[in-house]
Design a protein around this motif. Structure first.
Motif, PDB file in Angstrom:
ATOM      1  N   GLU A  88       0.849  -0.965  -0.287  1.00 50.63           N
ATOM      2  CA  GLU A  88       0.021  -0.128  -0.150  1.00 50.63           C
ATOM      3  C   GLU A  88       1.193   1.030   0.468  1.00 50.63           C
ATOM      4  O   GLU A  88       1.456   1.194   1.153  1.00 50.63           O
ATOM      5  CB  GLU A  88      -1.075  -0.481   1.358  1.00 50.63           C
ATOM      6  N   VAL A  89       0.507   2.365  -0.461  1.00 45.87           N
ATOM      7  CA  VAL A  89       1.210   3.367  -0.950  1.00 45.87           C
ATOM      8  C   VAL A  89       0.864   4.650  -0.644  1.00 45.87           C
ATOM      9  O   VAL A  89      -0.624   4.501  -1.388  1.00 45.87           O
ATOM     10  CB  VAL A  89       1.620   4.045  -2.822  1.00 45.87           C
ATOM     11  N   LYS A  90       0.590   5.085   0.939  1.00 47.64           N
ATOM     12  CA  LYS A  90      -0.213   5.950   1.278  1.00 47.64           C
ATOM     13  C   LYS A  90       0.740   8.060   1.377  1.00 47.64           C
ATOM     14  O   LYS A  90       2.516   7.192   1.644  1.00 47.64           O
ATOM     15  CB  LYS A  90      -0.373   5.608   2.492  1.00 47.64           C
ATOM     16  N   LYS A  91      -0.157   8.355   1.089  1.00 45.54           N
ATOM     17  CA  LYS A  91       0.729   9.717   1.132  1.00 45.54           C
ATOM     18  C   LYS A  91       0.913  10.120   2.684  1.00 45.54           C
ATOM     19  O   LYS A  91       1.397   9.445   3.340  1.00 45.54           O
ATOM     20  CB  LYS A  91      -0.798  10.705   1.273  1.00 45.54           C
ATOM     21  N   GLN A  92       2.677  11.175   2.275  1.00 48.28           N
ATOM     22  CA  GLN A  92       3.028  11.644   4.048  1.00 48.28           C
ATOM     23  C   GLN A  92       2.535  12.355   4.633  1.00 48.28           C
ATOM     24  O   GLN A  92       1.371  13.167   4.151  1.00 48.28           O
ATOM     25  CB  GLN A  92       4.465  12.106   2.839  1.00 48.28           C
ATOM     26  N   SER A  93       2.098  11.511   5.980  1.00 43.31           N
ATOM     27  CA  SER A  93       1.505  12.495   6.737  1.00 43.31           C
ATOM     28  C   SER A  93       2.037  13.973   6.688  1.00 43.31           C
ATOM     29  O   SER A  93       0.568  14.463   6.984  1.00 43.31           O
ATOM     30  CB  SER A  93       1.317  12.244   7.871  1.00 43.31           C
ATOM     31  N   HIS A  94       2.816  15.028   6.970  1.00 39.66           N
ATOM     32  CA  HIS A  94       2.836  15.928   6.965  1.00 39.66           C
ATOM     33  C   HIS A  94       2.810  16.781   5.854  1.00 39.66           C
ATOM     34  O   HIS A  94       2.588  17.442   6.056  1.00 39.66           O
ATOM     35  CB  HIS A  94       4.374  15.796   6.723  1.00 39.66           C
ATOM     36  N   ASN A  95       2.379  15.939   4.958  1.00 37.12           N
ATOM     37  CA  ASN A  95       1.952  17.042   3.577  1.00 37.12           C
ATOM     38  C   ASN A  95       0.234  16.305   3.264  1.00 37.12           C
ATOM     39  O   ASN A  95      -0.330  15.914   2.615  1.00 37.12           O
ATOM     40  CB  ASN A  95       2.823  16.060   2.229  1.00 37.12           C
ATOM     41  N   ASN A  96      -0.436  17.861   2.762  1.00 39.51           N
ATOM     42  CA  ASN A  96      -1.690  17.636   3.477  1.00 39.51           C
ATOM     43  C   ASN A  96      -1.934  18.201   1.517  1.00 39.51           C
ATOM     44  O   ASN A  96      -3.113  18.241   0.817  1.00 39.51           O
ATOM     45  CB  ASN A  96      -1.993  18.854   3.871  1.00 39.51           C
ATOM     46  N   GLU A  97      -1.744  18.297   0.960  1.00 42.23           N
ATOM     47  CA  GLU A  97      -1.493  18.184  -0.565  1.00 42.23           C
ATOM     48  C   GLU A  97      -2.049  17.483  -1.372  1.00 42.23           C
ATOM     49  O   GLU A  97      -1.795  16.109  -0.851  1.00 42.23           O
ATOM     50  CB  GLU A  97      -0.162  19.189  -1.957  1.00 42.23           C
ATOM     51  N   ASN A  98      -3.264  17.478  -2.415  1.00 38.09           N
ATOM     52  CA  ASN A  98      -4.022  16.298  -2.873  1.00 38.09           C
ATOM     53  C   ASN A  98      -3.835  15.868  -3.819  1.00 38.09           C
ATOM     54  O   ASN A  98      -3.964  16.406  -5.096  1.00 38.09           O
ATOM     55  CB  ASN A  98      -5.420  16.605  -2.536  1.00 38.09           C
ATOM     56  N   LEU A  99      -2.939  15.240  -3.980  1.00 37.62           N
ATOM     57  CA  LEU A  99      -2.149  15.087  -5.159  1.00 37.62           C
ATOM     58  C   LEU A  99      -3.515  14.504  -6.609  1.00 37.62           C
ATOM     59  O   LEU A  99      -3.527  14.357  -7.810  1.00 37.62           O
ATOM     60  CB  LEU A  99      -1.544  13.472  -5.637  1.00 37.62           C
ATOM     61  N   PHE A 100      -4.092  13.475  -6.636  1.00 40.65           N
ATOM     62  CA  PHE A 100      -4.954  12.855  -6.838  1.00 40.65           C
ATOM     63  C   PHE A 100      -6.400  14.570  -7.973  1.00 40.65           C
ATOM     64  O   PHE A 100      -5.859  14.813  -9.140  1.00 40.65           O
ATOM     65  CB  PHE A 100      -6.897  11.742  -6.399  1.00 40.65           C
ATOM     66  N   GLU A 101      -6.215  15.366  -6.997  1.00 35.95           N
ATOM     67  CA  GLU A 101      -7.388  16.864  -6.904  1.00 35.95           C
ATOM     68  C   GLU A 101      -6.165  17.047  -8.566  1.00 35.95           C
ATOM     69  O   GLU A 101      -6.994  17.946  -9.016  1.00 35.95           O
ATOM     70  CB  GLU A 101      -7.227  17.317  -5.376  1.00 35.95           C
TER      71      GLU A 101
END
Length: 417
Positions: free
Chosen positions: A24-37
């Motif tokens: 599972e690849v999950k976003k880093q907790s410190h980064n709130n930017e939404n890559l998908f969006e």
């Protein structure tokens, strides 16, 4: 998009592991930017920001101001795309190691085998699960691609089910010391590798996965079934995993709609200079039968215009083409997927060309501007179709003059040098 979620990745075959591996690849907790969006919004941003025809142009002052706005917007979009790429790299973090193919160089293969042996020695005295061992092998094989921080992040994922995991954990520190030692001790002789094959879920198809590791060749396939179908047809013409494609009978269709005059002028001059033996159709819309004939009788077909060229064909024509052409589609979103309804699978132009037996289709995932498209086209074609010629290489010419009016500029570097 709404939940800024993770991605499930399955490694079906890889040099570092013997069988299938899932993670599972999950976003880093410190980064709130939404890559998908950001990826989802990209086409809309490009289309709206660069719509030059809707900018005021009644007076010379308005034309100058609109042109300035256009180039400012274009630079902003370039930064936006770079941000998307950086965000994607950050999102995958240490798992960039999965996006690597088999080594071509014998010395590098020997180093790889030695790394595997050292990891097996390390694991022999520990009691880890098969999943953990596979992940350790995966990271160890290409520590050269990772920072020490990324190695640490990978280990925290490997040991994620361990209670009270902290900086002083013995297993965490042992694995970290071993992997950073491998990174320091082993340097590959040559990092040239065979392609990495991607099968991408249709909902994340527009993500630029190929940019995660730019030292690596990539190819996308629609499915295992399509890959098997193509391999059965072309395996006799393959060598070391590559399709050997002749380039003696090549065609290019430029600006069939007649609305991209600057593009037509630029590309026509490129072909006249670098690929004079190619058959070029400029500013004319071929009939459906004529375009089908071009596809069925050519080795390489380049389409430069709006979209993907499918508007020039009958839908059922593709099923009977039996073409062998490698197809380049230099148009906006030419290989992107689109939906025809909520309850239907997404489809793309490349699928139709594959139905007609085109072994490879190269195109764009996003909306693109005409000069960027032309520049990309000439970079690819002049590098790939690079015959011995008693003239300067195309990429040694002054691109600024060519960009402005399509004419060839002065030679910047003599090819003999």
């Amino acid at each position: 998009i709404n939940y800024n979620t993770g991605i499930s990745m399955t490694i079906f075959k890889h040099a570092a592991v013997q069988d299938m591996l899932m993670l599972e690849v999950k976003k880093q907790s410190h980064n709130n930017e939404n890559l998908f969006e950001k990826v989802y919004a990209l086409n809309k941003i490009i289309t709206e920001s660069l719509n030059y025809s809707k900018m005021p142009q009644d007076t010379q002052a308005e034309k100058a101001e609109s042109k300035q706005k256009y180039w400012t917007a274009k630079n902003d979009i370039d930064h936006y795309i770079q941000n998307v790429v950086n965000l994607l790299k950050s999102f995958f973090g240490p798992w960039v190691v999965a996006f690597t193919g088999n080594f071509k160089n014998r010395k590098s293969i020997d180093i790889e085998n030695e790394i595997r042996r050292k990891v097996n020695e390390f694991l022999a005295t520990r009691n880890y699960t098969q999943q953990q061992e596979k992940l350790i092998h995966l990271v160890a094989r290409r520590t050269d691609l990772l920072t020490n921080q990324q190695i640490f992040l990978a280990i925290t994922y490997i040991l994620r089910d361990k209670q009270n995991l902290g900086y002083s954990d013995i297993d965490l520190n042992d694995i970290y010391d071993h992997l950073t030692w491998i990174k320091q001790e082993f340097v590959y002789d040559d990092i040239a590798t065979y392609p990495c094959i991607l099968i991408v879920d249709e909902l994340i198809d527009q993500m630029p996965f190929e940019m995660i590791n730019t030292q690596q060749e990539f190819t996308r396939v629609c499915s295992f079934a399509n890959l098997k179908r193509m391999h059965e047809r072309y395996c006799g013409s393959m060598e070391n995993g590559y399709l050997l494609t002749p380039t003696t009978n090549c065609n290019a269709v430029l600006n069939p709609d007649g609305s991209l005059n600057a593009m037509e002028e630029r590309m026509r001059n490129f072909y006249n200079y670098w690929l004079p033996s190619w058959k070029i159709t400029c500013g004319l819309k071929p009939s459906k039968d004529e375009f089908g004939e071009v596809l069925s009788q050519t080795d390489v077909m380049v389409y430069s215009g709006h979209g993907s060229g499918l508007q020039l064909l009958y839908g059922d024509h593709l099923y009977n083409l039996k073409t062998k052409a490698v197809v380049f589609l230099f148009g906006c979103g030419s290989v992107s997927l689109s939906s025809s309804g909520l309850n239907s699978e997404l489809k793309g132009a490349h699928m139709y060309y594959h139905f007609g037996w085109s072994p490879a289709v190269i195109g764009f995932l996003w909306t693109v501007t005409d000069f960027n498209t032309d520049y990309c086209a000439t970079k690819i074609l002049s590098a790939w179709c690079n015959r011995s010629q008693t003239k300067a290489h195309w990429q040694c010419l002054d691109s600024s003059t060519w960009k402005k009016n399509g004419n060839l500029g002065e030679i910047l570097i003599d090819f003999k040098d």
